[in-house]
Design a protein around this motif. Structure first.
Motif, PDB file in Angstrom:
ATOM      1  N   VAL A  95       0.843  -1.200   0.000  1.00  0.00           N
ATOM      2  CA  VAL A  95       0.000   0.000   0.000  1.00  0.00           C
ATOM      3  C   VAL A  95       0.878   1.250   0.000  1.00  0.00           C
ATOM      4  CG1 VAL A  95      -1.654   1.348   1.353  1.00  0.00           C
ATOM      5  CG2 VAL A  95      -1.954  -1.119   1.119  1.00  0.00           C
ATOM      6  N   VAL A  96       1.897   1.264   0.839  1.00  0.00           N
ATOM      7  CA  VAL A  96       2.802   2.423   0.930  1.00  0.00           C
ATOM      8  C   VAL A  96       3.457   2.690  -0.420  1.00  0.00           C
ATOM      9  CG1 VAL A  96       4.971   3.244   1.929  1.00  0.00           C
ATOM     10  CG2 VAL A  96       3.239   2.194   3.399  1.00  0.00           C
ATOM     11  N   ASN A  97       3.918   1.642  -1.081  1.00  0.00           N
ATOM     12  CA  ASN A  97       4.568   1.825  -2.378  1.00  0.00           C
ATOM     13  C   ASN A  97       3.579   2.362  -3.407  1.00  0.00           C
ATOM     14  OD1 ASN A  97       5.779   0.853  -5.132  1.00  0.00           O
ATOM     15  ND2 ASN A  97       7.442   0.697  -3.646  1.00  0.00           N
ATOM     16  N   THR A 488       4.898   9.507 -16.771  1.00  0.00           N
ATOM     17  CA  THR A 488       4.704   8.058 -16.626  1.00  0.00           C
ATOM     18  C   THR A 488       5.896   7.421 -15.929  1.00  0.00           C
ATOM     19  OG1 THR A 488       3.305   7.872 -18.606  1.00  0.00           O
ATOM     20  CG2 THR A 488       4.435   5.875 -17.864  1.00  0.00           C
ATOM     21  N   VAL A 489       7.092   7.783 -16.370  1.00  0.00           N
ATOM     22  CA  VAL A 489       8.309   7.088 -15.927  1.00  0.00           C
ATOM     23  C   VAL A 489       8.747   7.502 -14.520  1.00  0.00           C
ATOM     24  CG1 VAL A 489      10.771   6.810 -16.406  1.00  0.00           C
ATOM     25  CG2 VAL A 489       9.104   6.689 -18.282  1.00  0.00           C
ATOM     26  N   VAL A 490       8.675   8.782 -14.208  1.00  0.00           N
ATOM     27  CA  VAL A 490       9.195   9.262 -12.919  1.00  0.00           C
ATOM     28  C   VAL A 490       8.544   8.579 -11.713  1.00  0.00           C
ATOM     29  CG1 VAL A 490       9.379  11.278 -11.396  1.00  0.00           C
ATOM     30  CG2 VAL A 490      10.031  11.457 -13.810  1.00  0.00           C
ATOM     31  N   PRO A 491       7.204   8.488 -11.642  1.00  0.00           N
ATOM     32  CA  PRO A 491       6.598   7.803 -10.485  1.00  0.00           C
ATOM     33  C   PRO A 491       7.037   6.345 -10.356  1.00  0.00           C
ATOM     34  CG  PRO A 491       4.945   9.052 -11.678  1.00  0.00           C
ATOM     35  CD  PRO A 491       6.168   9.043 -12.538  1.00  0.00           C
ATOM     36  N   LEU A 492       7.193   5.667 -11.486  1.00  0.00           N
ATOM     37  CA  LEU A 492       7.626   4.271 -11.451  1.00  0.00           C
ATOM     38  C   LEU A 492       9.052   4.151 -10.916  1.00  0.00           C
ATOM     39  CD1 LEU A 492       6.169   3.029 -14.863  1.00  0.00           C
ATOM     40  CD2 LEU A 492       5.328   2.454 -12.575  1.00  0.00           C
ATOM     41  N   LEU A 493       9.920   5.071 -11.337  1.00  0.00           N
ATOM     42  CA  LEU A 493      11.305   5.036 -10.864  1.00  0.00           C
ATOM     43  C   LEU A 493      11.385   5.341  -9.368  1.00  0.00           C
ATOM     44  CD1 LEU A 493      13.220   6.791 -13.788  1.00  0.00           C
ATOM     45  CD2 LEU A 493      13.057   4.336 -13.291  1.00  0.00           C
ATOM     46  N   VAL A 494      10.596   6.310  -8.908  1.00  0.00           N
ATOM     47  CA  VAL A 494      10.580   6.629  -7.474  1.00  0.00           C
ATOM     48  C   VAL A 494      10.068   5.427  -6.680  1.00  0.00           C
ATOM     49  CG1 VAL A 494       9.546   8.094  -5.700  1.00  0.00           C
ATOM     50  CG2 VAL A 494      10.327   9.111  -7.847  1.00  0.00           C
ATOM     51  N   LEU A 497      12.789   2.669  -6.623  1.00  0.00           N
ATOM     52  CA  LEU A 497      13.906   2.956  -5.717  1.00  0.00           C
ATOM     53  C   LEU A 497      13.508   2.714  -4.256  1.00  0.00           C
ATOM     54  CD1 LEU A 497      15.346   6.180  -7.403  1.00  0.00           C
ATOM     55  CD2 LEU A 497      16.299   3.868  -7.481  1.00  0.00           C
ATOM     56  N   VAL A 498      12.322   3.155  -3.888  1.00  0.00           N
ATOM     57  CA  VAL A 498      11.854   2.937  -2.519  1.00  0.00           C
ATOM     58  C   VAL A 498      11.627   1.448  -2.260  1.00  0.00           C
ATOM     59  CG1 VAL A 498       9.976   3.368  -0.885  1.00  0.00           C
ATOM     60  CG2 VAL A 498      10.817   5.226  -2.343  1.00  0.00           C
ATOM     61  N   GLY A 499      10.960   0.781  -3.207  1.00  0.00           N
ATOM     62  CA  GLY A 499      10.655  -0.633  -3.020  1.00  0.00           C
ATOM     63  C   GLY A 499      11.880  -1.518  -3.016  1.00  0.00           C
ATOM     64  N   HIS A 500      12.885  -1.168  -3.839  1.00  0.00           N
ATOM     65  CA  HIS A 500      14.072  -2.009  -3.966  1.00  0.00           C
ATOM     66  C   HIS A 500      15.077  -1.771  -2.847  1.00  0.00           C
ATOM     67  CE1 HIS A 500      16.961  -4.548  -6.013  1.00  0.00           C
ATOM     68  NE2 HIS A 500      17.851  -3.573  -6.027  1.00  0.00           N
ATOM     69  N   TYR A 501      15.359  -0.495  -2.561  1.00  0.00           N
ATOM     70  CA  TYR A 501      16.423  -0.183  -1.613  1.00  0.00           C
ATOM     71  C   TYR A 501      15.933  -0.007  -0.172  1.00  0.00           C
ATOM     72  CZ  TYR A 501      19.442   0.541  -5.660  1.00  0.00           C
ATOM     73  OH  TYR A 501      20.174   0.366  -6.809  1.00  0.00           O
ATOM     74  N   VAL A 502      14.712   0.463  -0.006  1.00  0.00           N
ATOM     75  CA  VAL A 502      14.199   0.723   1.346  1.00  0.00           C
ATOM     76  C   VAL A 502      13.327  -0.434   1.837  1.00  0.00           C
ATOM     77  CG1 VAL A 502      12.871   2.292   2.804  1.00  0.00           C
ATOM     78  CG2 VAL A 502      14.287   3.211   0.932  1.00  0.00           C
ATOM     79  N   GLN A 503      12.332  -0.811   1.038  1.00  0.00           N
ATOM     80  CA  GLN A 503      11.401  -1.851   1.474  1.00  0.00           C
ATOM     81  C   GLN A 503      11.921  -3.266   1.221  1.00  0.00           C
ATOM     82  OE1 GLN A 503       8.020  -0.195  -0.852  1.00  0.00           O
ATOM     83  NE2 GLN A 503       6.962  -0.071   1.132  1.00  0.00           N
ATOM     84  N   LYS A 504      12.929  -3.392   0.358  1.00  0.00           N
ATOM     85  CA  LYS A 504      13.537  -4.693   0.056  1.00  0.00           C
ATOM     86  C   LYS A 504      12.518  -5.699  -0.484  1.00  0.00           C
ATOM     87  CE  LYS A 504      17.416  -3.209   1.932  1.00  0.00           C
ATOM     88  NZ  LYS A 504      18.597  -2.854   1.120  1.00  0.00           N
ATOM     89  N   ILE A 505      11.626  -5.252  -1.346  1.00  0.00           N
ATOM     90  CA  ILE A 505      10.630  -6.142  -1.948  1.00  0.00           C
ATOM     91  C   ILE A 505      11.294  -6.972  -3.035  1.00  0.00           C
ATOM     92  CG2 ILE A 505       8.435  -6.237  -3.203  1.00  0.00           C
ATOM     93  CD1 ILE A 505       7.685  -3.570  -1.938  1.00  0.00           C
ATOM     94  N   ARG A 506      11.007  -8.251  -3.067  1.00  0.00           N
ATOM     95  CA  ARG A 506      11.605  -9.131  -4.069  1.00  0.00           C
ATOM     96  C   ARG A 506      11.311  -8.620  -5.472  1.00  0.00           C
ATOM     97  NH1 ARG A 506      12.674 -14.269  -1.717  1.00  0.00           N
ATOM     98  NH2 ARG A 506      13.365 -14.954  -3.795  1.00  0.00           N
TER      99      ARG A 506
END
Length: 563
Positions: A95-97, A488-494, A497-506
């Motif tokens: 939800v946060v992502n 389109t691209v900027v929100p996906l990149l943000v 980055l949050v999901g990969h580096y902070v939330q560590k989602i697979r």
């Protein structure tokens, strides 16, 4: 004879033009490259703009609003259980992502529209198309109609510009989202989606794609082993359960008579037993060695089977895994064929926890499926009748709560009837999940209100905006296409980055989360195709529900921000 060269041919019968637009729109929507399709909604909008420019017909706004509020209620009804489920602890990271993606998309779109002076119409169209949220068109148009200081002609111009901005930015937004998630990001980070999805599937006990994981095998055997005689059916099945096998005795023929099923019945030499099992378990069991020679007993094997839809609601079963539930005594001989979550087939696995409102499709002998359904929740008989009392009351109440408005700086702020319909759809869908005996809306009716309702709405929007499409596009400039791509691209990149580096989602799950947050169905299709798996869909459903609600509401928010 109809003269289609006459621009006034549809003036007496504008309803015919609407259905012609829908027909051509669905045809355009089938244009596909691999997993990416234009889609029926965009097809109907483009067909409406083209034919509307040719025939210059104006459709009454009441028709447009009727279809739109029906669509929003159906949308809320479909995602309601999943939306509220996402607010629980285990769904919060997704939800946060999704919220991060949606908020970033709103801010980027507002920034571009504000810097370039696009105004409420074109700004809302840019956001709707770039974030691939068709529902925002109608909400934005409703909001424009409430803005003070605009003449009726200015209102109509701004409403038409919403359609122009959406039509320009949506196709590229869909393609970029699909390419970024399915190809660009995995290659940039040197990740193999197919390999990682397979590894994740193994970790999660998910079935391999294409295998009949729950394929039921039914065989008959003659009891010839002396050590089996004298044992009860329950004793035999408990032994198999202790060995990790699902092998059940679902029928017994003795002296030419098929006996009534009884777990305490004692087996005798010469009995013919019906054995029901998952294929792999039966092969491992080797029934010929442990029971006796195989028999061909048509009557014993030909028991009446039943397929039953059950909405999970029993407290004792909520939060339990599929693996735990399927080993319960009431599941003897009963198999889970499918699991539906948020109105769509959910690629469940053994470790999937059952949630309130999930729908399980159970199959097995008629005498066993019914009790299993009652133990899990509420059996829902398959019905093609829609509870129109429920639907009509829901839409009416939603419209009523959307009418009252507060004012901020002289600008009225309200949910609008369409926004109220969405909120009440969420509530009614959630209630349906908890109490499934109320409010039956079968899949066909949901498709009609959801997909066709939206397509008819955008067809009317396109027809009304068609005459001013060329002038609106020229005033916006082709730079709108580039800005839409960035939005389109900027929100996906943000979000990445949050999901990969902070939330560590697979990684495979994260691709599904991002596709859901931006509500891009084509993107999850492309990701699944690259992954050769349905595993990314596990991250799609909750963000999709959240994204649908937020991005729809953003249609009104960006209008107010750009006013």
């Amino acid at each position: 004879m109809i003269d289609f060269l006459n621009r006034n041919v549809f003036q007496p019968h504008p309803e015919l033009l609407v259905f012609l637009v829908v027909a051509f729109g669905f045809l355009l929507g089938k244009v596909r490259y691999r997993a990416i399709a234009l889609g029926a909604v965009t097809g109907c909008l483009v067909a409406g703009l083209l034919l509307g420019a040719q025939f210059k017909v104006q459709i009454d706004d009441t028709v447009k609003n009727l279809f739109f509020i029906m669509f929003l209620f159906a949308l809320g009804y479909r995602v309601g259980p999943q939306f509220f489920r996402g607010l629980k602890k285990d769904g919060l990271p997704q939800v946060v992502n999704a919220v991060i993606v949606c908020v970033t998309g709103l801010l980027v779109s507002w920034l571009f529209a504000n810097l370039l002076g696009y105004g409420p119409g074109l700004g809302a169209g840019l956001m709707s198309g770039a974030l691939t949220q068709s529902a925002a068109i109608g909400v934005a148009q409703d909001a424009i109609g409430t803005l003070p200081g605009l003449s009726p002609a200015e209102v109509k111009t701004q409403e038409n510009l919403v359609a122009v901005g959406y039509a320009v930015t949506y196709p590229l937004g869909t393609i970029l989202c699909a390419m970024l998630l399915a190809n660009v990001l995995p290659r940039l980070y040197r990740r193999d989606l197919a390999k990682e999805s397979a590894e994740l599937a193994a970790e999660l006990d998910a079935p391999d794609e294409g295998e009949g994981y729950y394929e039921v095998v039914l065989r008959a055997y003659s009891v010839q082993r002396p050590d089996l005689a004298g044992r009860s059916v329950a004793d035999f099945e408990e032994q198999q359960k202790a060995l990790g096998r699902r092998v059940y005795l679902t029928g017994i023929r003795r002296d030419g008579t098929v006996l009534e099923h009884d777990q305490s019945r004692v087996l005798r030499l010469g009995d013919t037993v019906a054995v029901s099992a998952i294929r792999g378990d039966l092969v491992e069991f080797d029934a010929v060695t442990h029971i006796g020679s195989e028999a061909d007993d048509v009557t014993l094997l030909g028991y009446r089977t039943e397929t039953l839809h059950v909405v999970v609601s029993e407290k004792a079963q909520l939060g339990r895994t599929v693996e735990e539930v399927r080993r319960e005594p009431f599941m003897v001989g009963v198999y889970i064929d499918k699991l539906y979550r948020a109105g769509a087939v959910f690629p469940y696995r053994l470790s999937t926890k059952l949630e309130r409102g999930d729908t399980l499709v159970l199959t097995g002998p008629e005498r066993l499926v019914g009790p299993a359904g009652k133990a899990l929740g509420k059996p829902v008989p398959t019905s093609f009748a829609t509870d129109m009392v429920w639907v009509g009351l829901g839409i009416f109440l939603g419209g009523c709560i959307g009418i009252p408005a507060l004012t901020a700086g002289g600008v009225p702020i309200s949910l609008s009837t369409s926004g109220g319909g969405l909120i009440m759809g969420l509530v009614f869908g959630w209630i349906r999940g908890k109490y499934p005996t109320y409010g039956n809306v079968p899949p066909g009716a949901q498709w009609f209100m959801d997909t066709l309702g939206l397509c008819l709405f955008v067809a009317v929007v396109g027809i009304n905006a068609g005459p001013g499409f060329t002038s609106g596009l020229s005033s916006a400039g082709w730079g709108l296409l580039l800005l839409g791509a960035v939005a389109t691209v900027v929100p996906l990149l943000v979000g990445f980055l949050v999901g990969h580096y902070v939330q560590k989602i697979r990684f495979p799950i994260l691709m599904g989360v991002l596709a859901g947050g931006q509500t891009t169905t084509a993107a999850i299709g492309a990701v699944n195709e690259t992954s050769r798996s349905q595993i990314p869909t596990l991250g799609y459903t909750i963000p999709y529900a959240v994204g649908n609600v937020l991005l729809t509401v953003w249609g009104a928010v960006i209008v107010l921000l750009n006013h």
